[in-house]
Motif scaffolding. Structure first.
Motif, PDB file in Angstrom:
ATOM      1  N   UNK A  71     -11.600  -7.150  -0.669  1.00 22.01           N
ATOM      2  CA  UNK A  71     -10.700  -7.189   0.489  1.00 22.01           C
ATOM      3  C   UNK A  71      -9.268  -7.019   0.013  1.00 22.01           C
ATOM      4  N   UNK A  72      -8.496  -6.271   0.788  1.00 21.54           N
ATOM      5  CA  UNK A  72      -7.081  -6.121   0.505  1.00 21.54           C
ATOM      6  C   UNK A  72      -6.313  -7.177   1.271  1.00 21.54           C
ATOM      7  N   UNK A  73      -5.147  -7.581   0.738  1.00 24.17           N
ATOM      8  CA  UNK A  73      -4.356  -8.589   1.459  1.00 24.17           C
ATOM      9  C   UNK A  73      -3.975  -8.111   2.865  1.00 24.17           C
ATOM     10  N   UNK A  74      -3.664  -6.814   2.999  1.00 23.16           N
ATOM     11  CA  UNK A  74      -3.284  -6.259   4.297  1.00 23.16           C
ATOM     12  C   UNK A  74      -4.181  -5.065   4.604  1.00 23.16           C
ATOM     13  N   UNK A  75      -4.314  -4.788   5.878  1.00 21.39           N
ATOM     14  CA  UNK A  75      -5.087  -3.615   6.266  1.00 21.39           C
ATOM     15  C   UNK A  75      -4.277  -2.311   6.146  1.00 21.39           C
ATOM     16  N   UNK A  76      -2.964  -2.496   6.140  1.00 17.44           N
ATOM     17  CA  UNK A  76      -2.085  -1.323   6.126  1.00 17.44           C
ATOM     18  C   UNK A  76      -0.989  -1.534   5.100  1.00 17.44           C
ATOM     19  N   UNK A  77      -0.727  -0.500   4.298  1.00 17.73           N
ATOM     20  CA  UNK A  77       0.389  -0.547   3.351  1.00 17.73           C
ATOM     21  C   UNK A  77       1.210   0.734   3.521  1.00 17.73           C
ATOM     22  N   UNK A  78       2.512   0.553   3.574  1.00 21.97           N
ATOM     23  CA  UNK A  78       3.430   1.695   3.713  1.00 21.97           C
ATOM     24  C   UNK A  78       4.152   1.902   2.402  1.00 21.97           C
ATOM     25  N   UNK A  79       4.118   3.100   1.932  1.00 22.92           N
ATOM     26  CA  UNK A  79       4.814   3.451   0.696  1.00 22.92           C
ATOM     27  C   UNK A  79       5.873   4.506   1.046  1.00 22.92           C
ATOM     28  N   UNK A  80       7.118   4.184   0.742  1.00 23.86           N
ATOM     29  CA  UNK A  80       8.222   5.124   1.009  1.00 23.86           C
ATOM     30  C   UNK A  80       8.573   5.869  -0.270  1.00 23.86           C
ATOM     31  N   UNK A  81       8.524   7.202  -0.195  1.00 20.52           N
ATOM     32  CA  UNK A  81       8.783   8.041  -1.363  1.00 20.52           C
ATOM     33  C   UNK A  81       9.849   9.074  -0.975  1.00 20.52           C
ATOM     34  N   UNK A  82      10.869   9.098  -1.796  1.00 21.43           N
ATOM     35  CA  UNK A  82      11.930  10.097  -1.558  1.00 21.43           C
ATOM     36  C   UNK A  82      11.402  11.497  -1.848  1.00 21.43           C
ATOM     37  N   UNK A  83      11.887  12.340  -1.110  1.00 24.54           N
ATOM     38  CA  UNK A  83      11.396  13.710  -1.286  1.00 24.54           C
ATOM     39  C   UNK A  83      11.802  14.324  -2.613  1.00 24.54           C
ATOM     40  N   UNK A  84      12.782  13.767  -3.189  1.00 25.99           N
ATOM     41  CA  UNK A  84      13.232  14.275  -4.493  1.00 25.99           C
ATOM     42  C   UNK A  84      12.427  13.728  -5.649  1.00 25.99           C
ATOM     43  N   UNK A  85      11.452  12.901  -5.323  1.00 24.98           N
ATOM     44  CA  UNK A  85      10.652  12.296  -6.385  1.00 24.98           C
ATOM     45  C   UNK A  85       9.861  13.368  -7.107  1.00 24.98           C
ATOM     46  N   UNK A  86       9.931  13.348  -8.402  1.00 33.95           N
ATOM     47  CA  UNK A  86       9.267  14.345  -9.222  1.00 33.95           C
ATOM     48  C   UNK A  86       7.786  14.026  -9.366  1.00 33.95           C
TER      49      UNK A  86
END
Length: 807
Positions: free
Chosen positions: A134-149
């Protein structure tokens, strides 16, 4: 076999090895029996047979019982008290009953009665795959900058599986997409998923990417859990915060005050402005207990103690700290903080006493086991080492047993209930911490009585002075013995030892009350027949076997004035107390006419005889000596005096109620020639008789002298065998007044004899151990010319003509 399979096999073996090591280094590593049972098994499922595994013969277990002394408080296990079968009493959920991060082990202490034995049983609860990841949350949001290589990694939530071993999380799967791949890292004992950017993002083409992360355990069949991951593409914030250390390790003592700073994490960001400002936070995948214990300052990065820390609950805390900048989008990095708790000696030792019996017979041999004592301490290391001791000056000691921290309380010397009937034993357990902590338990041991003491008399021998002419059947004395034992062992019965009837038949005339010790005389004793005798009283207790002792009772019969004086002279032909004396008329004043002879069978004051004239024809002619009985003339006779005179003599003793007898003496006055002729005839006869009597008197004196010497020797021997205190107790001052008060007179023809002894006062004392008729009288001297000493004197008086010769 592929590498993944090999890796899983190796990992399973490693986990099993670690579990074995943990079990071996624990406090119960020396348990005698170890069982294993799966969780979730049905109730009444048999775990193992203790009697069989201990090689106990079931045929000898008729009076033996099995019972669980200590174990899980909720009673997960029960043992059949008759056959020793250990079974599951309640359904066991390993994840609920134990710490999911550690092996689930229950330590049971099994007691077997009669005789008492303690056995340790370790039950391992094996895991089954009954829980899905089981995961602690059902939903996880990951923010990634578009400039990320490409190649950038983003940590995703780790799944938690309450199961352990192969049933825990084994792998992760990521839904199929074109931009991201999945990378798994092992961190401590868990697998952490990272989202890896494989292809550069273009926010204008797609602002959000929906991914599914699946966690799979190693069960067969396997179970899985999913996490919905939303990747939000942000505008450029191209520098990520960096921690000064990837892993922080700190040591912290338990029981530190709340608010104590544990450590301060530090992260930096090369960006400027809001993109370089960092906010700290705790990872969301931590156990909820960690949030209750520690608090993180979001600005400074300081971690402080929020609540009480107890080493005995958790010895290591692992925290995930996140550092995020304020850029748009923010960039986040994490580090691991490991807090190792140091043990403090804050737990008192615990003492558990399992008593066989709190009643111990006083004849128990040294080494007898009284109780089993076990000690424990929740602290670890030196703080958990316990030394056990007992209170001083008691006949008990602690003997270490084969089990750790297990002792036997045994006797180390013989017990004596009569000296000490019970003991309050204090057991003290002290740990080796600094400062050390101590616990105490009290154990009350009662000493039971055995029949090891014989009845005792307060004194031995006992002297009993009994007045003669006692009433038959009346009580004469009472003996009492005591016994230091108690209850039936102290109940005493009395009896009289019957000796050889030829030597001493007096005990046959006595009876004793077996319960009270009161002695009754069945006959009336006569001092003139028996002056002293001896008997023995036996006291026997009611113990098993019974013990006994006896006491010697020396009985001294005291004289009463019960004998009437007997007059020996004068005696007439018909046996009456009357005599005739002829004297010449020409005798002068003071002439001894005759002497009245009498004796009394009583002794002492009761046998002291006094003579008096009861009747006399002429008071001017004759006088009577009140002590000797001699009749003398007061004056010369004249022609006018009567030729015959009658005197009535009263003889009485000196008792409280005196007894008396009377005698008559006829005195005839004759002419001198007739008196001379009569005297010659008498002298001729008396001369022949005198020779015979003298012979007998010599034999009598020799016999008396021999008996006197023997008596002196016996008396000296008896006095030497007794202490001076004993002698002084009974030798008391007597009151002797010097008067010759006791006489025995007898007559042989015309010769008359008298045995005379000193007068004794009523207070004279019989000496124990001497002859029964011996009086001890002190030497009290008189100042008069007629001095008489206290020694017994025998006078033999022979009358010749008108005078007495003292032999």
């Amino acid at each position: 076999m592929d590498k993944g399979t090999q890796w899983r096999i190796w990992e399973s073996c490693w986990i099993a090895l670690r579990i074995s090591l943990l079990l071996c280094i624990g406090k119960q590593a020396c348990a005698q029996i170890r069982y294993s049972v799966q969780e979730e098994v049905k109730e009444e499922t048999v775990v193992g047979n203790i009697a069989k595994d201990l090689d106990l013969d079931l045929s000898t277990l008729v009076d033996r019982r099995f019972r669980i002394v200590s174990g899980p408080k909720d009673g997960l296990f029960q043992v059949n008290q008759n056959n020793g079968v250990l079974y599951v009493h309640k359904k066991i959920d390993r994840e609920e009953a134990c710490d999911i991060s550690n092996p689930c082990v229950f330590n049971l202490k099994i007691a077997v009665d009669s005789p008492l034995e303690i056995h340790y049983v370790v039950v391992d609860i094996t895991d089954i795959n009954d829980n899905a990841p089981r995961f602690p949350d059902k939903q996880q949001t990951v923010e990634i900058a578009e400039s990320t290589l490409p190649g950038a990694r983003f940590q995703l939530q780790s799944a938690r599986d309450p199961d352990i071993g192969v049933h825990s999380v084994r792998s992760y799967k990521l839904s199929k997409n074109e931009h991201f791949d999945l990378e798994i890292k092992d961190r401590d004992d868990e697998k952490v998923p990272f989202l890896v950017l494989q292809k550069a993002l273009d926010r204008e083409r797609k602002a959000e990417h929906e991914l599914t992360l699946t966690a799979v355990d190693g069960g067969n069949p396997s179970r899985s859990g999913t996490l919905n991951v939303t990747v939000t593409v942000l505008d450029i914030n191209d520098n990520r915060p960096v921690f000064s250390q990837e892993v922080y390790t700190v040591h912290l003592q338990e029981n530190v005050p709340i608010g104590t700073i544990v450590l301060k994490v530090n992260a930096t960001d090369l960006d400027e402005g809001s993109n370089g400002q960092i906010i700290y936070s705790l990872g969301s995948n931590l156990n909820r207990k960690f949030y209750e214990v520690f608090d993180l300052d979001t600005v400074s990065g300081e971690i402080r103690v929020k609540s009480e820390i107890d080493f005995e609950n958790t010895d290591v805390h692992r925290l995930d700290v996140l550092a995020s900048d304020k850029g748009t989008p923010p960039m986040t990095v994490n580090c691991r903080v490991t807090v190792k708790i140091l043990d403090v000696n804050d737990n008192d030792p615990e003492i558990e006493i399992t008593s066989l019996s709190n009643v111990v017979p006083e004849d128990s041999k040294p080494g007898t086991v009284i109780s089993l004592i076990s000690v424990s301490d929740k602290d670890s290391g030196v703080n958990g080492k316990v030394i056990c001791s007992l209170s001083t000056n008691i006949p008990f000691e602690l003997k270490p047993s084969g089990q750790e921290n297990m002792y036997s309380l045994i006797t180390n010397s013989y017990l004596d209930r009569e000296a000490i009937s019970h003991y309050d034993i204090t057991v003290t357990a002290t740990d080796l911490g600094q400062p050390s902590l101590t616990a105490q338990r009290s154990l009350h041991v009662q000493i039971s009585d055995v029949n090891d003491n014989s009845p005792e008399f307060s004194r031995n021998p006992i002297e009993l002075y009994l007045m003669e002419n006692n009433t038959p059947g009346a009580s004469i004395f009472s003996v009492t013995a005591s016994d230091k034992d108690m209850n039936e062992n102290a109940v005493i019965s009395y009896s009289i030892l019957r000796g050889d009837g030829a030597k001493n038949n007096m005990p046959t005339f006595l009876s004793i009350n077996s319960e009270t010790g009161v002695i009754h005389a069945l006959k009336s004793f006569d001092y003139e027949v028996t002056k002293t005798f001896q008997f023995h009283v036996l006291a026997t207790d009611s113990g098993t076997p019974s013990l006994s002792s006896n006491v010697t009772v020396n009985v001294f019969i005291l004289d009463q004035n019960d004998k009437v004086p007997v007059i020996l002279y004068p005696v007439s032909a018909n046996g009456s107390a009357e005599g005739v004396e002829e004297i010449p008329r020409n005798v002068n004043a003071g002439h001894l006419v005759t002497k009245v002879r009498a004796y009394d069978a009583d002794i002492g004051y009761n046998g002291w005889l006094l003579f008096s004239l009861q009747e006399v024809s002429d008071h001017s002619l004759f006088a009577l000596d009140r002590y000797t009985g001699q009749i003398r003339t007061l004056r010369s006779f004249t022609e006018t005096d009567e030729a015959e005179h009658k005197l009535v003599i009263l003889v009485k003793d000196n008792g409280n109620v005196s007894l008396s007898a009377t005698a008559s003496v006829i005195i005839k006055l004759v002419e001198p020639k007739e008196a001379f002729a009569t005297s010659d005839v008498k002298n001729a006869v008396n001369h022949d008789e005198s020779n015979d009597v003298t012979f007998y008197l010599i034999i009598t004196l020799c016999s008396v002298s021999f008996l006197f010497i023997i008596s002196i020797i016996v008396l000296i021997v008896m006095q030497c065998s007794k202490s001076a205190d004993y002698s002084s107790k009974y030798l008391q001052d007597t009151n002797y007044d010097g008067t010759l008060c006791h006489s025995i007179q007898y007559r042989s023809g015309d010769k008359r004899y008298m045995l005379v002894g000193p007068r004794m006062s009523i207070g004279s004392t019989l000496v124990p151990g001497s002859n029964g008729n011996t009086l001890v009288v002190p030497d009290r001297r008189r100042r008069t010319s007629g001095e008489v000493r206290g020694e017994s004197v025998i006078f033999i008086v022979q009358k010749r003509d008108s005078s007495y010769t003292y032999l």
